[in-house]
Motif scaffolding. Structure first.
Motif, PDB file in Angstrom:
ATOM      1  N   TYR A  81      19.082  -6.367 -33.830  1.00  0.00           N
ATOM      2  CA  TYR A  81      19.586  -6.103 -32.474  1.00  0.00           C
ATOM      3  C   TYR A  81      18.594  -6.678 -31.481  1.00  0.00           C
ATOM      4  CZ  TYR A  81      21.495  -3.358 -28.541  1.00  0.00           C
ATOM      5  OH  TYR A  81      22.069  -2.957 -27.360  1.00  0.00           O
ATOM      6  N   ASN A 161      29.588  -3.439 -39.401  1.00  0.00           N
ATOM      7  CA  ASN A 161      30.438  -2.549 -38.608  1.00  0.00           C
ATOM      8  C   ASN A 161      30.076  -1.083 -38.826  1.00  0.00           C
ATOM      9  OD1 ASN A 161      32.667  -3.999 -37.035  1.00  0.00           O
ATOM     10  ND2 ASN A 161      32.696  -5.074 -38.993  1.00  0.00           N
ATOM     11  N   TRP A 164      27.541   0.921 -36.404  1.00  0.00           N
ATOM     12  CA  TRP A 164      27.779   1.213 -34.989  1.00  0.00           C
ATOM     13  C   TRP A 164      28.867   2.248 -34.740  1.00  0.00           C
ATOM     14  CZ3 TRP A 164      23.805  -0.566 -32.644  1.00  0.00           C
ATOM     15  CH2 TRP A 164      23.184  -1.734 -33.102  1.00  0.00           C
ATOM     16  N   VAL A 190      33.096   1.688 -31.900  1.00  0.00           N
ATOM     17  CA  VAL A 190      32.553   0.394 -32.307  1.00  0.00           C
ATOM     18  C   VAL A 190      32.513   0.359 -33.835  1.00  0.00           C
ATOM     19  CG1 VAL A 190      30.571  -1.165 -32.190  1.00  0.00           C
ATOM     20  CG2 VAL A 190      31.161   0.266 -30.213  1.00  0.00           C
ATOM     21  N   VAL A 196      32.943  -5.643 -34.978  1.00  0.00           N
ATOM     22  CA  VAL A 196      31.891  -6.567 -34.557  1.00  0.00           C
ATOM     23  C   VAL A 196      32.100  -7.899 -35.276  1.00  0.00           C
ATOM     24  CG1 VAL A 196      29.410  -6.952 -34.395  1.00  0.00           C
ATOM     25  CG2 VAL A 196      30.316  -4.616 -34.277  1.00  0.00           C
ATOM     26  N   PRO A 202      27.113  -5.848 -30.999  1.00  0.00           N
ATOM     27  CA  PRO A 202      28.116  -4.787 -31.121  1.00  0.00           C
ATOM     28  C   PRO A 202      29.173  -4.784 -30.029  1.00  0.00           C
ATOM     29  CG  PRO A 202      25.995  -3.893 -30.430  1.00  0.00           C
ATOM     30  CD  PRO A 202      25.754  -5.308 -30.834  1.00  0.00           C
TER      31      PRO A 202
END
Length: 336
Positions: A81, A161, A164, A190, A196, A202
Motif C-alpha cells: 500500500y 480483495n 480490504w 471493498v 480491487v 483499493p
C-alpha cells in the motif's frame, strides 16, 4: 472548485523558494537636475523575483511502512500500500499575482483547472523502472481466497480483495451516507461489491489507480473517506487521504525494479531490494494527453519524488560490502 490564492506573505516566500526563484535584482539611479542645487539622491528599485517554472508539483507519500502491533501475541502482515500524493502550484505571474493552489473540475476530479489561464490539465504519474507488481514481484491477485466464505473460489476471490473487506462505503469516496443508515445491506464493501483490479489500489474499481498509465484524482474539500466497524460502533470513518490532495491511492508498489526481476517472488533476494522508489508526476493536456511545455525551460513539466518501501533490516544492506564495497571498511568497526 477553482484556484486558491496563497496570499500569505510567508507562504508566498516559501513557495517562491520551492519554485527556485532567481534572486535577480537591479538598481537604477535617477539624478536630480544639475541646476537644482540639491544633492543628487539615488533611489533603488528592486525587480520582483521571477519563478523559473510555470507550475510546481509536489510529489510525496507521508508514510513509510513502519507499523507495530499492540503486543507480541500476534504478527501483523501488511498489504502492499503506497500512495502518490501531489499538489499543483501555479507560480506568481507578476506583481501581486500570488502563487495559487490549483484544484479540480467540479464534475471530473481527474482534471486540473487553471481558471485564470483558461486551461485544463491532468496529472500523469508513474514509477521509474517499476511498472507492475503482480507476477515476478508479488503473489497477491493470483492467490485464491474464499472472500465471501461460501466454500467456493469465485471471480475476484483472492488475497488482494480479502485484505480490504473491513472497509466499506455507501456512495462515493467522500464519506457520503445519503440514507443515514448503518444496515449491512446498504454497504458497499471493498473486495466484495467493490473489487480491487489487478495492480491497482483499493479504490481502483471506483477511482482507477493503476501502477502504470493512470492519472491522479483530487480528494476535494472532505478528503477520501471510507468506513469500518469497531466492536461497538458502525460507520467509523477512516480518512485515507487528507483534503486538497491529488493522489493515486494505496498502490501495490514493491521495492523491486522491472530490470532486476525476471522470475517469481520465491527467488527474490535482499540485494534486489530498492527501498526508495522514484515517482514522477507530469502535467498533460486534459483532452489530448500531450505533455504541457514549460514556457521558461521549453521542457515538459515533470517533477519527481521518493516513495519509501520499507525493508526488514537496514544493516543487512548497509553494514556489509553490498553498499560499501571493498574500499570503505569503517562499518566493520561498528558495534550494536
Amino acid at each position: 472548485m477553482g484556484n486558491k490564492p496563497l496570499a500569505l506573505t510567508a507562504l508566498s516566500v516559501a513557495l517562491g523558494l520551492i519554485a527556485g526563484c532567481a534572486a535577480n535584482s537591479s538598481t537604477t539611479s535617477k539624478a536630480a537636475p544639475a541646476d537644482s542645487g540639491e544633492k543628487a539622491a539615488a533611489t533603488a528599485k528592486i525587480s520582483p523575483n521571477k519563478p523559473k517554472n510555470d507550475y510546481n508539483i509536489t510529489v510525496n507519500y507521508e508514510l513509510g511502512m513502519h507499523c507495530t502491533g499492540f503486543d507480541f501475541t500476534y504478527c501483523c502482515v501488511l498489504p502492499p500500500y503506497n500512495s502518490v500524493q501531489s499538489q499543483v502550484i501555479k507560480t506568481a505571474t507578476g506583481p501581486k499575482k500570488y502563487p495559487e493552489l490549483l484544484e479540480a473540475d467540479e464534475e471530473d476530479h481527474s482534471v486540473v483547472v487553471d481558471d485564470d489561464a483558461g486551461k485544463r490539465f491532468k496529472l500523469s504519474y508513474g514509477f521509474v523502472d517499476n511498472t507492475y507488481s503482480e507476477g515476478s514481484k508479488l503473489a497477491y491477485w493470483n492467490v485464491p481466497y474464499d472472500v465471501d466464505g461460501d466454500g467456493k473460489y469465485e471471480k475476484n476471490e483472492n488475497v488482494a480483495n480479502a485484505y480490504w473487506t473491513h472497509l466499506y462505503v455507501y456512495e462515493g469516496l467522500k464519506g457520503a451516507n445519503p440514507k443515514g443508515t448503518s444496515k449491512d445491506s446498504e454497504k458497499l464493501f471493498v473486495g466484495l461489491q467493490i473489487p480491487v483490479p489487478l495492480d491497482n489500489g483499493p479504490a481502483g474499481a471506483a477511482v482507477p489507480s493503476p501502477m502504470k498509465g493512470g492519472h491522479l484524482h483530487y480528494s476535494g474539500e472532505k478528503g477520501t473517506i471510507v468506513y469500518t466497524k469497531s466492536p461497538v460502533l458502525d460507520n467509523v470513518p477512516i480518512v485515507l487521504t487528507n483534503p486538497g490532495i491529488w493522489d493515486a491511492l494505496g498502490l501495490p508498489l514493491t521495492p523491486f525494479d522491472d530490470s532486476l526481476v525476471r522470475t517469481n517472488p520465491l527467488t527474490l533476494t535482499e540485494d534486489l531490494v530498492r527501498p526508495f522508489q522514484e515517482t514522477f508526476v507530469s502535467l498533460v493536456d486534459a483532452d489530448s494527453g500531450k505533455p504541457v511545455i514549460d514556457s521558461h525551460s521549453g521542457k515538459p513539466i515533470t517533477f519527481v519524488g521518493t516513495s519509501p518501501i520499507d525493508v526488514p533490516n537496514c544493516s543487512r544492506c548497509h553494514s556489509n560490502e553490498t553498499a560499501n564495497g571493498k574500499k570503505y571498511t569503517l562499518y566493520k568497526q561498528e558495534r550494536a
